[in-house]
Design an enzyme around this catalytic site. Sequence first.
Site, PDB file in Angstrom:
ATOM      1  N   LYS A  74      -1.551   1.423   5.365  1.00 13.16           N
ATOM      2  CA  LYS A  74      -1.237   1.071   3.966  1.00 13.16           C
ATOM      3  C   LYS A  74      -1.863  -0.282   3.590  1.00 13.16           C
ATOM      4  CE  LYS A  74       3.236   1.329   4.626  1.00 13.16           C
ATOM      5  NZ  LYS A  74       3.200   1.657   6.079  1.00 13.16           N
TER       6      LYS A  74
ATOM      7  N   ARG B 267      11.236   2.103   0.245  1.00 14.90           N
ATOM      8  CA  ARG B 267      11.417   2.620   1.598  1.00 14.90           C
ATOM      9  C   ARG B 267      12.714   3.392   1.742  1.00 14.90           C
ATOM     10  NH1 ARG B 267       8.017  -1.628   4.349  1.00 14.90           N
ATOM     11  NH2 ARG B 267       7.844  -1.117   6.543  1.00 14.90           N
TER      12      ARG B 267
ATOM     13  N   ARG C 213      -2.996  -4.107  16.661  1.00 14.53           N
ATOM     14  CA  ARG C 213      -3.161  -4.785  15.363  1.00 14.53           C
ATOM     15  C   ARG C 213      -3.133  -6.310  15.507  1.00 14.53           C
ATOM     16  NH1 ARG C 213       0.507  -3.256  10.207  1.00 14.53           N
ATOM     17  NH2 ARG C 213       2.258  -3.836  11.536  1.00 14.53           N
TER      18      ARG C 213
ATOM     19  N   ARG D 182       1.861  -9.563  15.325  1.00 20.93           N
ATOM     20  CA  ARG D 182       3.208  -9.625  14.762  1.00 20.93           C
ATOM     21  C   ARG D 182       4.253  -9.352  15.838  1.00 20.93           C
ATOM     22  NH1 ARG D 182       3.029  -5.968   9.364  1.00 20.93           N
ATOM     23  NH2 ARG D 182       5.122  -5.493  10.150  1.00 20.93           N
TER      24      ARG D 182
ATOM     25  N   ARG E 225      11.095   1.070  14.421  1.00 17.17           N
ATOM     26  CA  ARG E 225      10.553   1.110  13.051  1.00 17.17           C
ATOM     27  C   ARG E 225      10.156   2.531  12.669  1.00 17.17           C
ATOM     28  NH1 ARG E 225       5.996  -2.950  13.541  1.00 17.17           N
ATOM     29  NH2 ARG E 225       5.513  -2.471  11.380  1.00 17.17           N
TER      30      ARG E 225
HETATM   31  P1  ADP Z   1       0.468  -0.372   7.653  1.00 23.62           P
HETATM   32  O1  ADP Z   1       0.244  -1.382   6.559  1.00 23.62           O
HETATM   33  O2  ADP Z   1       0.642   1.027   7.117  1.00 23.62           O
HETATM   34  O3  ADP Z   1       1.549  -0.756   8.608  1.00 23.62           O
HETATM   35  P2  ADP Z   1      -2.134  -1.311   8.619  1.00 23.62           P
HETATM   36  O4  ADP Z   1      -3.023  -1.172   7.440  1.00 23.62           O
HETATM   37  O5  ADP Z   1      -1.705  -2.689   8.996  1.00 23.62           O
HETATM   38  O6  ADP Z   1      -0.864  -0.315   8.520  1.00 23.62           O
HETATM   39  O7  ADP Z   1      -2.900  -0.640   9.848  1.00 23.62           O
HETATM   40  C1  ADP Z   1      -2.314  -0.610  11.168  1.00 23.62           C
HETATM   41  C2  ADP Z   1      -3.409  -0.842  12.221  1.00 23.62           C
HETATM   42  O8  ADP Z   1      -4.279   0.298  12.238  1.00 23.62           O
HETATM   43  C3  ADP Z   1      -4.304  -2.049  11.921  1.00 23.62           C
HETATM   44  O9  ADP Z   1      -4.638  -2.625  13.169  1.00 23.62           O
HETATM   45  C4  ADP Z   1      -5.539  -1.438  11.226  1.00 23.62           C
HETATM   46  O10 ADP Z   1      -6.714  -2.213  11.462  1.00 23.62           O
HETATM   47  C5  ADP Z   1      -5.628  -0.063  11.901  1.00 23.62           C
HETATM   48  N1  ADP Z   1      -6.097   1.016  11.001  1.00 23.62           N
HETATM   49  C6  ADP Z   1      -5.786   1.186   9.691  1.00 23.62           C
HETATM   50  N2  ADP Z   1      -6.339   2.324   9.209  1.00 23.62           N
HETATM   51  C7  ADP Z   1      -7.008   2.897  10.262  1.00 23.62           C
HETATM   52  C8  ADP Z   1      -7.779   4.099  10.388  1.00 23.62           C
HETATM   53  N3  ADP Z   1      -7.955   4.946   9.375  1.00 23.62           N
HETATM   54  N4  ADP Z   1      -8.306   4.357  11.611  1.00 23.62           N
HETATM   55  C9  ADP Z   1      -8.111   3.514  12.650  1.00 23.62           C
HETATM   56  N5  ADP Z   1      -7.411   2.370  12.592  1.00 23.62           N
HETATM   57  C10 ADP Z   1      -6.846   2.057  11.402  1.00 23.62           C
HETATM   58  P1  AMP Z   2       5.839  -4.104   6.860  1.00 26.47           P
HETATM   59  O1  AMP Z   2       5.010  -5.336   6.742  1.00 26.47           O
HETATM   60  O2  AMP Z   2       5.740  -3.213   5.656  1.00 26.47           O
HETATM   61  O3  AMP Z   2       5.569  -3.367   8.154  1.00 26.47           O
HETATM   62  O4  AMP Z   2       7.367  -4.584   6.880  1.00 26.47           O
HETATM   63  C1  AMP Z   2       7.844  -5.429   7.924  1.00 26.47           C
HETATM   64  C2  AMP Z   2       9.365  -5.471   7.887  1.00 26.47           C
HETATM   65  O5  AMP Z   2       9.816  -6.078   6.652  1.00 26.47           O
HETATM   66  C3  AMP Z   2      10.078  -4.125   7.934  1.00 26.47           C
HETATM   67  O6  AMP Z   2      10.234  -3.629   9.257  1.00 26.47           O
HETATM   68  C4  AMP Z   2      11.436  -4.487   7.283  1.00 26.47           C
HETATM   69  O7  AMP Z   2      12.266  -5.207   8.190  1.00 26.47           O
HETATM   70  C5  AMP Z   2      11.003  -5.454   6.178  1.00 26.47           C
HETATM   71  N1  AMP Z   2      10.686  -4.713   4.945  1.00 26.47           N
HETATM   72  C6  AMP Z   2       9.470  -4.608   4.340  1.00 26.47           C
HETATM   73  N2  AMP Z   2       9.552  -3.857   3.219  1.00 26.47           N
HETATM   74  C7  AMP Z   2      10.849  -3.469   3.105  1.00 26.47           C
HETATM   75  C8  AMP Z   2      11.551  -2.661   2.186  1.00 26.47           C
HETATM   76  N3  AMP Z   2      10.938  -2.072   1.131  1.00 26.47           N
HETATM   77  N4  AMP Z   2      12.876  -2.481   2.388  1.00 26.47           N
HETATM   78  C9  AMP Z   2      13.505  -3.053   3.419  1.00 26.47           C
HETATM   79  N5  AMP Z   2      12.897  -3.810   4.341  1.00 26.47           N
HETATM   80  C10 AMP Z   2      11.568  -4.019   4.194  1.00 26.47           C
END
Ligand code: ADP
Ligand code: AMP
Length: 220
Positions: free
Chosen positions: A15, A91, A130, A163, A174
């Site tokens: 995302k 969410r 990541r 992270r 998660r």
């Molecule tokens: P989210 O925001 O949904 O938690 P991220 O955008 O942070 O996910 O992506 C999670 C990890 O996967 C990051 O390390 C990113 O670089 C990698 N990633 C994202 N999209 C892809 C893809 N299509 N193929 C391979 N790796 C990806």
């Molecule tokens: P994310 O960066 O989206 O992976 O979110 C990291 C953490 O922030 C999550 O595991 C939750 O603890 C909190 N968080 C982010 N967005 C929300 C949401 N919409 N509702 C509740 N908690 C959230």
Amino acid sequence: MANFIVLLGPPGAGKGTQAEILSKEMNLVHVSTGDIFRENLKNETELGLLAKGYMSKGELVPDDVTNAMVKDRLDRDDCRAQGALLDGYPRTPDQAAALGEMLREISGKLLCVPYIAVPAEVLVERLSGRWTCPVCSTPYHMVSKPPKVAGKCDHDGAELYQRDDDKPETVKNRIDVYMKNTAPLIEYYRQQGLLAELDGTQDIAAVSKEMLSLVRGRAQ
Ligand code: ADP
Ligand code: AMP
């Protein structure tokens, strides 16, 4: 009327990665609730201290707190004028209802809900590799999206970090929390005719291409 897009998908689906590309291409404000919580945590605000306990365990921050924070963000001029791409919100069904109300109040239109589908075993691999920029929040990956200079952000040169909640134990929780609380939104938005499922196991560029063509089609 400003357009809004909700990016749906499990943690690690891509995302944040897609939001960075799509927000630029579509000139939308990127609103990531996770980033806002992390910023508050860094600045040790009251909200950050409250969120910390939930985030470290991979639990959701309570709906009332999260909804108030998003309302405050969407009420600002940039979102009202440009519209926004929501990443990590809503969410829960309660958050989805609250978002509907907020958009009514600011006359915003929810254009579509791209759902980035990725199986659980791929998510664990993605999150364990990541690396994130502490300044601009851009996500990188050791294998699939390495930075140009090892360990440094391409945009601002900041030292990348892993992270805390990307540890395997927290990742598992998660994903469970996502399945229980967030996955029901797939059906919720499907019923409203807003959902568009994308195969998130494709490479980053292929997912972006599909998403852009989908969003541009809906924006007409
Ligand atoms: P989210 O925001 O949904 O938690 P991220 O955008 O942070 O996910 O992506 C999670 C990890 O996967 C990051 O390390 C990113 O670089 C990698 N990633 C994202 N999209 C892809 C893809 N299509 N193929 C391979 N790796 C990806
Ligand atoms: P994310 O960066 O989206 O992976 O979110 C990291 C953490 O922030 C999550 O595991 C939750 O603890 C909190 N968080 C982010 N967005 C929300 C949401 N919409 N509702 C509740 N908690 C959230």
